[in-house]
Scaffold this motif. Structure first.
Motif, mmCIF file in Angstrom:
data_model
loop_
_atom_site.group_PDB
_atom_site.id
_atom_site.type_symbol
_atom_site.label_atom_id
_atom_site.label_comp_id
_atom_site.label_asym_id
_atom_site.label_seq_id
_atom_site.Cartn_x
_atom_site.Cartn_y
_atom_site.Cartn_z
ATOM 1 N N ALA A 110 0.698 -0.707 0.199
ATOM 2 C CA ALA A 110 0.308 -0.324 0.314
ATOM 3 C C ALA A 110 1.146 0.977 -0.061
ATOM 4 O O ALA A 110 0.420 2.476 -0.369
ATOM 5 C CB ALA A 110 -1.161 -0.439 1.225
ATOM 6 N N LEU A 111 1.744 1.467 1.202
ATOM 7 C CA LEU A 111 2.345 2.798 0.635
ATOM 8 C C LEU A 111 3.377 2.420 -0.145
ATOM 9 O O LEU A 111 4.040 3.545 -0.706
ATOM 10 C CB LEU A 111 3.475 2.224 1.816
ATOM 11 C CG LEU A 111 3.086 2.541 2.983
ATOM 12 C CD1 LEU A 111 4.388 2.120 4.503
ATOM 13 C CD2 LEU A 111 2.726 3.769 3.746
ATOM 14 N N SER A 112 3.721 1.314 -0.979
ATOM 15 C CA SER A 112 4.590 2.094 -2.408
ATOM 16 C C SER A 112 3.514 2.063 -3.462
ATOM 17 O O SER A 112 4.067 3.286 -4.477
ATOM 18 C CB SER A 112 5.107 -0.051 -3.132
ATOM 19 O OG SER A 112 6.280 0.034 -1.899
ATOM 20 N N ALA A 113 2.515 2.568 -2.958
ATOM 21 C CA ALA A 113 1.525 2.767 -4.367
ATOM 22 C C ALA A 113 1.764 3.962 -4.376
ATOM 23 O O ALA A 113 0.824 4.709 -5.126
ATOM 24 C CB ALA A 113 0.002 1.990 -3.782
ATOM 25 N N VAL A 114 1.450 4.652 -2.719
ATOM 26 C CA VAL A 114 1.085 6.003 -3.029
ATOM 27 C C VAL A 114 3.125 6.489 -2.749
ATOM 28 O O VAL A 114 3.006 7.644 -2.406
ATOM 29 C CB VAL A 114 0.804 7.010 -1.992
ATOM 30 C CG1 VAL A 114 -0.892 6.097 -1.341
ATOM 31 C CG2 VAL A 114 1.086 5.585 -0.520
ATOM 32 N N ASN A 115 3.629 5.852 -2.999
ATOM 33 C CA ASN A 115 5.433 6.807 -2.994
ATOM 34 C C ASN A 115 4.985 6.541 -1.895
ATOM 35 O O ASN A 115 6.458 7.703 -1.432
ATOM 36 C CB ASN A 115 4.995 7.353 -4.457
ATOM 37 C CG ASN A 115 5.356 7.034 -5.348
ATOM 38 O OD1 ASN A 115 5.564 5.443 -5.655
ATOM 39 N ND2 ASN A 115 4.721 7.771 -6.011
ATOM 40 N N LEU A 116 5.730 6.158 -0.800
ATOM 41 C CA LEU A 116 5.721 6.750 0.727
ATOM 42 C C LEU A 116 6.399 5.309 1.073
ATOM 43 O O LEU A 116 6.631 5.197 2.932
ATOM 44 C CB LEU A 116 4.315 6.953 1.610
ATOM 45 C CG LEU A 116 3.916 8.430 0.920
ATOM 46 C CD1 LEU A 116 2.923 8.611 2.465
ATOM 47 C CD2 LEU A 116 5.173 9.342 1.217
ATOM 48 N N LEU A 117 7.227 4.120 0.619
ATOM 49 C CA LEU A 117 7.966 3.029 1.599
ATOM 50 C C LEU A 117 9.002 3.950 1.748
ATOM 51 O O LEU A 117 8.990 2.799 3.102
ATOM 52 C CB LEU A 117 8.023 2.078 0.452
ATOM 53 C CG LEU A 117 8.190 1.312 0.807
ATOM 54 C CD1 LEU A 117 6.844 -0.013 1.962
ATOM 55 C CD2 LEU A 117 8.862 -0.353 0.103
ATOM 56 N N ARG A 118 9.382 4.527 2.103
ATOM 57 C CA ARG A 118 10.617 5.111 2.500
ATOM 58 C C ARG A 118 10.190 5.569 3.941
ATOM 59 O O ARG A 118 10.876 5.689 4.648
ATOM 60 C CB ARG A 118 11.299 5.758 2.169
ATOM 61 C CG ARG A 118 11.090 7.016 1.000
ATOM 62 C CD ARG A 118 11.947 8.474 -0.076
ATOM 63 N NE ARG A 118 11.729 9.181 0.035
ATOM 64 C CZ ARG A 118 9.895 9.726 -0.941
ATOM 65 N NH1 ARG A 118 9.809 8.757 -1.868
ATOM 66 N NH2 ARG A 118 10.381 10.506 -0.913
ATOM 67 N N PHE A 119 9.337 5.417 3.906
ATOM 68 C CA PHE A 119 8.514 6.475 5.080
ATOM 69 C C PHE A 119 7.544 5.791 6.190
ATOM 70 O O PHE A 119 7.038 6.670 7.022
ATOM 71 C CB PHE A 119 7.429 7.646 4.686
ATOM 72 C CG PHE A 119 8.351 9.119 3.846
ATOM 73 C CD1 PHE A 119 8.590 10.487 4.532
ATOM 74 C CD2 PHE A 119 7.962 8.816 2.485
ATOM 75 C CE1 PHE A 119 9.364 10.993 3.872
ATOM 76 C CE2 PHE A 119 8.997 10.239 2.013
ATOM 77 C CZ PHE A 119 9.048 10.677 2.409
#
Length: 220
Positions: A110-119
């Motif tokens: 899910a975080l990858s989908a919104v470009n926030l995985l690094r957060f």
């Protein structure tokens, strides 16, 4: 022709005081569509979204959705409850009784989908308004919601962040086969949706091509 993802037929809603908010309101959204709902303050836009999400109960009419629904509030601080990004996305999965490995996979996807995985380990308080809204959207994606309801999600954002968020949702809808209904009063956002509805006095008064509605509303 496939069944609609969202079907609202002759829906009415009054507050306990008797004040009418929605009256004989009808609209449909097809699977995979990104639609926007416009209208002046008090026209019933937010109430309609809350009825769709099951946060309010209609007094008349029919509401049907074809899959799980995720709701994104105007102010993300009203729905982000955990201290870090990853923990907040995982919080919505508690009721599903998943294994730790399954939760981790859902959160990362899910975080990858919104470009926030690094957060993922970033404290919520350290995020910008736009990033918080993307965390809220990630929470819905992690729960495998097929329909996103977004209640003026750009209202508290700066102009650049507003367009970044609407582009992100447009991309998610098209790449993941989601359906979205987005409440707005910003005409610039109509450039990114497939169809738009104009709500006046609690009912849809016009719908169709977003650019036609945009031009209509820009007229003095």
């Amino acid at each position: 022709m496939s069944s609609p993802a969202i079907a609202i037929e002759h829906v009415s809603f009054n507050w306990p005081s008797g004040a009418s908010v929605l009256s004989d309101c009808s609209l449909t959204v097809a699977p995979g569509e990104f639609c926007m709902l416009l209208g002046n303050n008090g026209s019933g836009k937010s109430t309609l979204l809350r009825l769709l999400a099951g946060l309010l109960i209609r007094q008349a009419g029919r509401i049907e959705t074809s899959g799980p629904v995720g709701f994104v509030f105007q102010n993300p601080d009203h729905q982000l409850v955990m201290p870090t990004v990853g923990a907040d996305v995982a919080f919505g999965l508690v009721k599903e009784k998943l294994t730790v490995k399954q939760v981790r996979r859902r959160v990362e996807e899910a975080l990858s989908a919104v470009n926030l995985l690094r957060f993922q380990r970033r404290p919520i308080y350290a995020l910008s308004g736009g990033q918080k809204q993307r965390v809220a959207i990630a929470g819905a994606i992690a729960q495998h919601c097929e329909i996103l309801l977004l209640d003026e999600p750009t209202a508290l954002l700066d102009p650049d962040s507003q367009l970044d968020l609407v582009r992100q949702v447009q991309s998610l809808v098209k790449s993941r086969g989601l359906t979205a209904l987005w409440v707005t009063h910003r005409l610039a956002e109509l450039d990114y949706c497939d169809r738009a509805f104009l709500l006046e006095k609690g009912a849809v008064s016009d719908s169709g091509n977003p650019q036609r509605l945009k031009h209509k509303l820009q007229q003095p």
